[in-house]
Design an enzyme around this catalytic site. Structure first.
Site, PDB file in Angstrom:
ATOM      1  N   SER A 222     -12.902  -2.218  -5.029  1.00  0.00           N
ATOM      2  CA  SER A 222     -13.431  -1.394  -4.280  1.00  0.00           C
ATOM      3  C   SER A 222     -12.331   0.427  -4.729  1.00  0.00           C
ATOM      4  O   SER A 222     -11.494  -0.567  -4.746  1.00  0.00           O
ATOM      5  CB  SER A 222     -13.566  -2.208  -2.538  1.00  0.00           C
ATOM      6  OG  SER A 222     -13.314  -0.112  -1.607  1.00  0.00           O
TER       7      SER A 222
ATOM      8  N   TYR B 144      -9.022  -6.538   3.999  1.00  0.00           N
ATOM      9  CA  TYR B 144     -10.044  -6.156   3.135  1.00  0.00           C
ATOM     10  C   TYR B 144      -9.701  -5.586   1.476  1.00  0.00           C
ATOM     11  O   TYR B 144     -10.115  -5.853   0.532  1.00  0.00           O
ATOM     12  CB  TYR B 144     -10.739  -4.892   3.269  1.00  0.00           C
ATOM     13  CG  TYR B 144     -12.496  -4.987   2.607  1.00  0.00           C
ATOM     14  CD1 TYR B 144     -12.989  -5.193   2.304  1.00  0.00           C
ATOM     15  CD2 TYR B 144     -12.595  -3.309   1.933  1.00  0.00           C
ATOM     16  CE1 TYR B 144     -14.638  -4.935   1.694  1.00  0.00           C
ATOM     17  CE2 TYR B 144     -13.179  -3.162   1.259  1.00  0.00           C
ATOM     18  CZ  TYR B 144     -14.440  -3.264   1.353  1.00  0.00           C
ATOM     19  OH  TYR B 144     -15.138  -3.012   0.227  1.00  0.00           O
TER      20      TYR B 144
END
Length: 254
Positions: free
Chosen positions: A138, A151
């Site tokens: 990401s 995350y």
């Protein structure tokens, strides 16, 4: 170009969103697709759509956090030419708002889950002369994203593990790369907005879209196209790299 004919591809989390788009595209390009998915209904829907388009695919109920189950599942598949580590979960909160249980849950799915798939797939790839791995990182692995502490931790680990695999298995003809998307419009995003911003859905969707300099979110099919390239023979000279697909977020958001 970009043919995956005669290739066996395992895709985790292939029942929805980016994983579904990758599963369908890989099948279209000739791969035999093996979908490992906790949500069996979602996996079956993807499977049905692939078969309706003339592709070949199989679905398995699999929990990536369970190493023994994953090792046995991969051994049953037998031939793994391609692994796409896509299964993952999100969490919203800074470090003070991340409970230990939340942190461990994100770690177990996103980090340990990918590790378990590496662990299961690499011996099979070595035995068959090589393979390709693409793992979904990401932009959060490269830049700070507000309220995404756990995350971001997990995606940073995905990036680092992917690079480590690339280095360790160069001479086994195993390529490993990661993909770092910005926000991608998936059912998960719609559900997140509906849950957290009831009554402000349209406004919030527009705000999240414009956080990418290009002015919109990515599309699952766009991520799938990059994954296809990285897993194809045309990308045979590429390993140990991370690919931002982010509408300019990392470089232009200043």
């Amino acid at each position: 170009m970009f043919s995956l004919k005669n290739k066996s591809a395992v895709i985790t989390g292939g029942g929805s969103g980016i994983g579904k788009a990758i599963s369908k595209l890989f099948a279209k390009q000739g791969a035999t697709v093996h979908i490992v998915e906790l949500n069996t209904d979602a996996a079956q829907q993807t499977l049905d759509e692939i078969k309706a388009e003339g592709g070949l695919a199989f679905a398995y109920s699999g929990d990536v956090t369970n190493q023994q189950q994953i090792v046995e599942l991969f051994a049953g598949i037998g031939k793994v030419d391609i692994l796409v580590n896509n299964a993952g979960i999100a969490h919203v909160g800074n470090v003070e708002k991340t409970a230990e249980a939340d942190f461990e849950r994100v770690y177990n799915v996103n980090v340990k889950g990918a590790y378990n798939c590496f662990y299961a797939a690499i011996p099979l790839m070595k035995n068959s002369g090589g393979g390709v791995i693409v793992s979904m990182a990401s932009i959060a692995s490269s830049v700070g994203i507000a309220d995404r502490f756990a995350y971001s931790m997990s995606k940073g680990a995905i990036h680092a593990m992917s690079m480590s695999i690339a280095r360790d298995y160069l001479h086994d003809n195993i390529r490993s790369n990661s993909i770092s998307p910005a926000r991608v419009h998936t059912p998960f995003v719609d559900g997140f907005i509906a849950k957290n911003y009831a009554g402000q859905e349209e406004e919030m969707f527009d705000k999240l879209s414009k956080s990418q300099p290009i002015g919109r979110m990515g599309k699952p099919d766009e991520i799938a196209a990059l994954a296809l390239y990285l897993c194809s023979e045309e990308a045979g000279f590429i390993t140990g790299s991370d690919y931002a697909i982010d509408g300019g977020f990392i470089r232009l958001n200043n």
